[in-house]
Design a protein around this motif. Sequence first.
Motif, PDB file in Angstrom:
ATOM      1  N   SER A   1       0.819  -1.203   0.000  1.00  0.00           N
ATOM      2  CA  SER A   1       0.000   0.000   0.000  1.00  0.00           C
ATOM      3  C   SER A   1       0.856   1.257   0.000  1.00  0.00           C
ATOM      4  N   GLU A   2       0.435   2.189  -0.854  1.00  0.00           N
ATOM      5  CA  GLU A   2       1.153   3.461  -0.903  1.00  0.00           C
ATOM      6  C   GLU A   2       0.954   4.236   0.395  1.00  0.00           C
ATOM      7  N   GLY A   3       1.968   4.940   0.798  1.00  0.00           N
ATOM      8  CA  GLY A   3       1.875   5.786   1.977  1.00  0.00           C
ATOM      9  C   GLY A   3       2.339   5.124   3.258  1.00  0.00           C
ATOM     10  N   THR A   4       2.342   3.803   3.309  1.00  0.00           N
ATOM     11  CA  THR A   4       2.740   3.149   4.560  1.00  0.00           C
ATOM     12  C   THR A   4       4.230   3.301   4.817  1.00  0.00           C
ATOM     13  N   GLN A   5       5.032   3.381   3.754  1.00  0.00           N
ATOM     14  CA  GLN A   5       6.469   3.579   3.942  1.00  0.00           C
ATOM     15  C   GLN A   5       6.734   4.922   4.611  1.00  0.00           C
ATOM     16  N   GLU A   6       6.000   5.935   4.192  1.00  0.00           N
ATOM     17  CA  GLU A   6       6.172   7.252   4.782  1.00  0.00           C
ATOM     18  C   GLU A   6       5.772   7.250   6.262  1.00  0.00           C
ATOM     19  N   ILE A   7       4.707   6.521   6.595  1.00  0.00           N
ATOM     20  CA  ILE A   7       4.281   6.428   7.999  1.00  0.00           C
ATOM     21  C   ILE A   7       5.363   5.736   8.823  1.00  0.00           C
ATOM     22  N   SER A   8       5.928   4.663   8.267  1.00  0.00           N
ATOM     23  CA  SER A   8       7.003   3.944   8.958  1.00  0.00           C
ATOM     24  C   SER A   8       8.226   4.841   9.150  1.00  0.00           C
ATOM     25  N   ASP A   9       8.599   5.552   8.092  1.00  0.00           N
ATOM     26  CA  ASP A   9       9.748   6.450   8.188  1.00  0.00           C
ATOM     27  C   ASP A   9       9.513   7.524   9.247  1.00  0.00           C
ATOM     28  N   GLN A  10       8.298   8.077   9.290  1.00  0.00           N
ATOM     29  CA  GLN A  10       7.989   9.117  10.268  1.00  0.00           C
ATOM     30  C   GLN A  10       8.068   8.572  11.692  1.00  0.00           C
ATOM     31  N   GLN A  11       7.689   7.311  11.877  1.00  0.00           N
ATOM     32  CA  GLN A  11       7.787   6.703  13.210  1.00  0.00           C
ATOM     33  C   GLN A  11       9.248   6.606  13.643  1.00  0.00           C
ATOM     34  N   PHE A  12      10.150   6.247  12.707  1.00  0.00           N
ATOM     35  CA  PHE A  12      11.572   6.202  13.045  1.00  0.00           C
ATOM     36  C   PHE A  12      12.076   7.587  13.442  1.00  0.00           C
ATOM     37  N   ILE A  13      11.591   8.604  12.760  1.00  0.00           N
ATOM     38  CA  ILE A  13      12.002   9.976  13.065  1.00  0.00           C
ATOM     39  C   ILE A  13      11.451  10.411  14.423  1.00  0.00           C
ATOM     40  N   ASP A  14      10.157  10.200  14.630  1.00  0.00           N
ATOM     41  CA  ASP A  14       9.501  10.662  15.854  1.00  0.00           C
ATOM     42  C   ASP A  14       9.919   9.865  17.090  1.00  0.00           C
ATOM     43  N   ASP A  15       9.926   8.535  16.973  1.00  0.00           N
ATOM     44  CA  ASP A  15      10.157   7.687  18.145  1.00  0.00           C
ATOM     45  C   ASP A  15      11.629   7.412  18.428  1.00  0.00           C
ATOM     46  N   TYR A  16      12.443   7.365  17.370  1.00  0.00           N
ATOM     47  CA  TYR A  16      13.839   6.958  17.546  1.00  0.00           C
ATOM     48  C   TYR A  16      14.844   8.048  17.172  1.00  0.00           C
TER      49      TYR A  16
ATOM     50  N   ILE B   1      17.189   7.407   7.459  1.00  0.00           N
ATOM     51  CA  ILE B   1      16.012   6.842   6.787  1.00  0.00           C
ATOM     52  C   ILE B   1      16.373   6.448   5.359  1.00  0.00           C
ATOM     53  N   GLU B   2      17.080   7.329   4.671  1.00  0.00           N
ATOM     54  CA  GLU B   2      17.495   7.038   3.296  1.00  0.00           C
ATOM     55  C   GLU B   2      18.394   5.796   3.247  1.00  0.00           C
ATOM     56  N   MET B   3      19.318   5.688   4.208  1.00  0.00           N
ATOM     57  CA  MET B   3      20.201   4.523   4.272  1.00  0.00           C
ATOM     58  C   MET B   3      19.391   3.246   4.485  1.00  0.00           C
ATOM     59  N   LYS B   4      18.447   3.266   5.439  1.00  0.00           N
ATOM     60  CA  LYS B   4      17.609   2.095   5.721  1.00  0.00           C
ATOM     61  C   LYS B   4      16.824   1.690   4.488  1.00  0.00           C
ATOM     62  N   ASN B   5      16.203   2.653   3.826  1.00  0.00           N
ATOM     63  CA  ASN B   5      15.400   2.353   2.648  1.00  0.00           C
ATOM     64  C   ASN B   5      16.260   1.840   1.491  1.00  0.00           C
ATOM     65  N   THR B   6      17.441   2.404   1.330  1.00  0.00           N
ATOM     66  CA  THR B   6      18.354   1.924   0.293  1.00  0.00           C
ATOM     67  C   THR B   6      18.797   0.491   0.576  1.00  0.00           C
ATOM     68  N   MET B   7      19.130   0.203   1.829  1.00  0.00           N
ATOM     69  CA  MET B   7      19.535  -1.159   2.185  1.00  0.00           C
ATOM     70  C   MET B   7      18.392  -2.143   1.950  1.00  0.00           C
ATOM     71  N   ASN B   8      17.171  -1.757   2.295  1.00  0.00           N
ATOM     72  CA  ASN B   8      16.029  -2.636   2.062  1.00  0.00           C
ATOM     73  C   ASN B   8      15.826  -2.888   0.572  1.00  0.00           C
ATOM     74  N   GLU B   9      15.966  -1.844  -0.246  1.00  0.00           N
ATOM     75  CA  GLU B   9      15.838  -2.005  -1.698  1.00  0.00           C
ATOM     76  C   GLU B   9      16.924  -2.932  -2.233  1.00  0.00           C
ATOM     77  N   MET B  10      18.155  -2.739  -1.768  1.00  0.00           N
ATOM     78  CA  MET B  10      19.261  -3.591  -2.220  1.00  0.00           C
ATOM     79  C   MET B  10      19.024  -5.051  -1.807  1.00  0.00           C
ATOM     80  N   ALA B  11      18.506  -5.259  -0.606  1.00  0.00           N
ATOM     81  CA  ALA B  11      18.239  -6.618  -0.142  1.00  0.00           C
ATOM     82  C   ALA B  11      17.175  -7.283  -0.997  1.00  0.00           C
TER      83      ALA B  11
END
Length: 132
Positions: free
Chosen positions: A41-56, A63-73
Amino acid sequence: MKRRTNTYIPTSVNAYLFVKGGDNPEGVAKFLDCFHFNKVSEGTQEISDQQFIDDYEWTDEMIEMKNTMNEMALENPMFDFYNGISTNMTKILDSSDHGVRASSRGTPWSESVNSIYDQVQSYIDEVNESHE
């Protein structure tokens, strides 16, 4: 001669078990539906990224590094972490006496890792050198 090192970083490793005899199969099914929805679903990645920003307190760079690593995996799946190297490697890592399974018998994880580290690194070096 420059030494080439292969580095594999496991990312997005997820494992979920349905326990035989479990009393909440509907809950497991709903969890898996939610997990699937999150991936398609579109938009859920942004919600997840925002949680990493807000909570952690992650930065945009993190965030860019995490998303790039996930794409590479996802583009280069590698799920066999040791069986592909050698049978010796498998025996070392899978041993319940001194390998990664020893922690299930009460051996501290750090002690298990330290006891096999040199041997494992030696096998990894052999494989890397054979592919130079």
